[in-house]
Design an enzyme around this catalytic site. Structure first.
Site, PDB file in Angstrom:
ATOM      1  N   LYS A 105       0.849  -1.181   0.000  1.00 52.35           N
ATOM      2  CA  LYS A 105       0.000   0.000   0.000  1.00 52.35           C
ATOM      3  C   LYS A 105       0.891   1.240   0.000  1.00 52.35           C
ATOM      4  O   LYS A 105       1.924   1.278   0.694  1.00 52.35           O
ATOM      5  CB  LYS A 105      -0.888  -0.027   1.244  1.00 52.35           C
ATOM      6  CG  LYS A 105      -1.912   1.095   1.336  1.00 52.35           C
ATOM      7  CD  LYS A 105      -2.778   0.864   2.575  1.00 52.35           C
ATOM      8  CE  LYS A 105      -3.809   1.944   2.774  1.00 52.35           C
ATOM      9  NZ  LYS A 105      -4.650   1.681   3.965  1.00 52.35           N
ATOM     10  N   SER A 186      -9.424   1.748   2.801  1.00 51.82           N
ATOM     11  CA  SER A 186      -8.377   2.570   2.207  1.00 51.82           C
ATOM     12  C   SER A 186      -7.335   1.702   1.516  1.00 51.82           C
ATOM     13  O   SER A 186      -6.632   2.169   0.640  1.00 51.82           O
ATOM     14  CB  SER A 186      -7.710   3.484   3.247  1.00 51.82           C
ATOM     15  OG  SER A 186      -6.967   2.752   4.184  1.00 51.82           O
ATOM     16  N   SER A 210      -9.962  -0.870   7.087  1.00 51.69           N
ATOM     17  CA  SER A 210      -9.288  -0.652   5.809  1.00 51.69           C
ATOM     18  C   SER A 210      -8.515  -1.836   5.267  1.00 51.69           C
ATOM     19  O   SER A 210      -8.018  -1.789   4.145  1.00 51.69           O
ATOM     20  CB  SER A 210      -8.361   0.565   5.907  1.00 51.69           C
ATOM     21  OG  SER A 210      -9.125   1.743   5.907  1.00 51.69           O
TER      22      SER A 210
END
Length: 521
Positions: A105, A186, A210
């Site tokens: 990420k 996210s 997330s």
């Protein structure tokens, strides 16, 4: 154009010709860590060849073809690193992640030619001065970091009416099952990329949902560990109390392998000090088929509280599967996390966000493009692209606060942690003599609308997130062609037990289906 009818629903979708070609050319669909490493052991592929194949897949699926838009940047040195691994001796080849293509990420620091951006144009050219702790651990384990994944900008804590999976720098990530549906959370790019076979594992982060939400909605497995099991050093923060990184993969076994490679005590993250007594460097010991028999699982009667009748029906069917495997199911009368606990958790995030961001910006050195949270807010105001769909209310709230020096901060922290732990999960587990709390992880993915923002109606990740306790999700079925996960949550440091439960469920009730990048008709 090829039309298909999905077996579980009445839905007609179209797969593009480019997609069919890309799938036909890719050699490693649904491969896991073991399958990839067997290629190396049998001398049927090199690390370089595998990495090149995944990079081509990213190009064909993400950048061209259906333009999934889940990978925000590719590591320009990935092939060079892969080639160097091919020349190492047999001792290093036994590392748990040797030659495994990994995606991160894009809020996790790497000290290489990839910036770390949180999806923000303000950090477009922000290059960290060192690897984050978990990146060091991944490299030591033999992983090849092939790229960074798109995310909801600033981990979805920038402003109200945001759209999950969108960032000013990376644009919008699409759902690989039906392209106009959302990717959630996210760690949206991580979920979509792994589901689409653009890597073997991805490392996401979670403050509240997330990892769990994008894993559920993208049809993969996601583990949110106990806060403090994995170091957060070098990860752009929201909340010191709730933030954690965690693995996302297509199988529970890959979750177990990658988790063991990342754990460790880090003097730069005080939450990790003392975790050795509760962690394992090899979680594959929990991959046995006794994770359901004799276990007691509790669920809230209302389930999704009316948010989705179809999800409720699917979950009730799944309870029968668990019972068939020898589990006992009991109902929990009421929601055990109070509104006050949720409210205090939000205020804590606001306070910790300010101090966390300012500390992170200072780690970037004197040449950092952004020096503090006020600089960031000013940058966004001067860039129409950043604020074209939604605002930055959470950033502004954090900037105006007194951070962790707020007079109510310590009091709020105690209320939130007591409400989610001693008066929440711990109390429920003890009262009902449970091994885990179970629920649907989410509803199915909603249609993305950048103008109105997320249409999120249900998620069950918040209790474990606020408590800082572990949870794991994996596919339990499909609704109208879209995956929905089941969530197992347990007490502090009980990752091994959760992996055992999830693995047994996965092996006895496999639900993972390969996405087909459908265009809704």
């Amino acid at each position: 154009m090829k039309k298909i009818i999905l077996s579980v629903i009445l839905f007609t979708g179209v797969i593009s010709k480019a997609q069919n070609i890309a799938d036909a050319q890719f050699k490693y669909p649904e491969y896991d860590i073991e399958k990839i490493q067997n290629l190396y052991k049998n001398n049927t592929a090199t690390v370089k060849e595998v990495v090149e194949s995944y990079l081509k897949r990213i190009h064909d699926i993400d950048q061209t073809g259906v333009q999934l838009n889940s990978v925000i940047t590719v590591n320009p040195d990935a092939v060079k690193i892969a080639d160097s691994l091919d020349h190492l001796d047999a001792k290093f080849r036994n590392k748990p992640l040797f030659g495994i293509p990994v995606l991160l990420k894009d809020n996790i620091d790497t000290h290489d030619k990839m910036p770390n951006t949180a999806g923000s144009l303000a950090l477009k050219n922000s290059f960290p001065l060192q690897d984050s702790y978990i990146v060091k651990k991944l490299r030591e384990a033999g992983a090849v970091i092939i790229g960074k994944t798109n995310l909801s900008e600033w981990a979805n804590f920038r402003g109200e009416k945001s759209t999950s999976g969108w960032s000013g720098l990376g644009g919008l990530t699409k759902n690989p099952y039906i392209l106009n549906r959302n990717t959630c959370g996210s760690s949206a790019g991580s979920g979509a990329a792994i589901s689409a076979n653009l890597g073997i594992i991805a490392i996401g982060t979670e403050t509240n949902g997330s990892i769990i939400c994008p894993s559920s909605i993208n049809g993969i497995v996601g583990l949110k560990p106990t806060v403090g099991l994995i170091s957060r050093q070098g990860i752009i923060p929201i909340s010191f109390s709730q933030d954690t990184a965690g693995p996302m993969a297509r199988t529970v076994r890959d979750i177990a392998i990658s988790l063991g490679a990342m754990v460790g005590e880090d003097k730069n993250d005080t939450k990790t000090i003392g975790n050795t007594a509760f962690s394992h460097t090899d979680y594959t010991r929990f991959l046995t088929l006794n994770g359901l028999k004799g276990k007691r699982f509790g669920y809230i009667k209302e389930i999704t509280k009316g948010a989705s009748k179809k999800v409720d029906e699917l979950f009730l069917q799944t309870l029968k599967v668990l019972e068939a495997q020898g589990a006992t199911i009991v109902t929990i009368d009421n929601d055990f996390i109070s509104d006050e606990t949720h409210q205090k958790s939000f205020q804590i995030m606001v306070n910790e966000f300010k101090d966390g961001l300012n500390t992170y910006f200072s780690s970037l050195g004197k040449d950092a493009a952004v020096k503090n949270i006020d600089d960031l807010i000013a940058f966004n105001k001067n860039n129409k692209e950043e604020l074209q769909y939604f605002g930055q209310e959470y950033l502004e709230l954090a900037a105006k606060s007194n951070g962790i020096n707020d007079k109510e901060y310590t009091k709020n922290l105690k209320i939130a942690q007591t409400g989610s732990r001693e008066k929440g999960i711990d109390l429920v587990m003890k009262k009902y003599k449970l091994d885990a709390i179970i629920s649907p992880a989410t509803t199915e993915a909603w249609k993305t609308n950048l103008k109105t923002g997320d249409q999120y109606s249900f998620g069950s990740a918040d209790a474990a997130a606020i408590a800082g306790y572990p949870s794991i999700t994996l596919p339990m079925g499909y609704i109208d062609g879209l995956p929905v996960g089941i969530l197992f949550s347990a007490g502090k440091w009980e990752e091994g037990k959760l992996i055992n439960m999830a693995y047994t469920f996965e092996q006895t009730n496999p639900q993972r289906k390969v996405p087909e990048f459908l265009t809704e008709q």
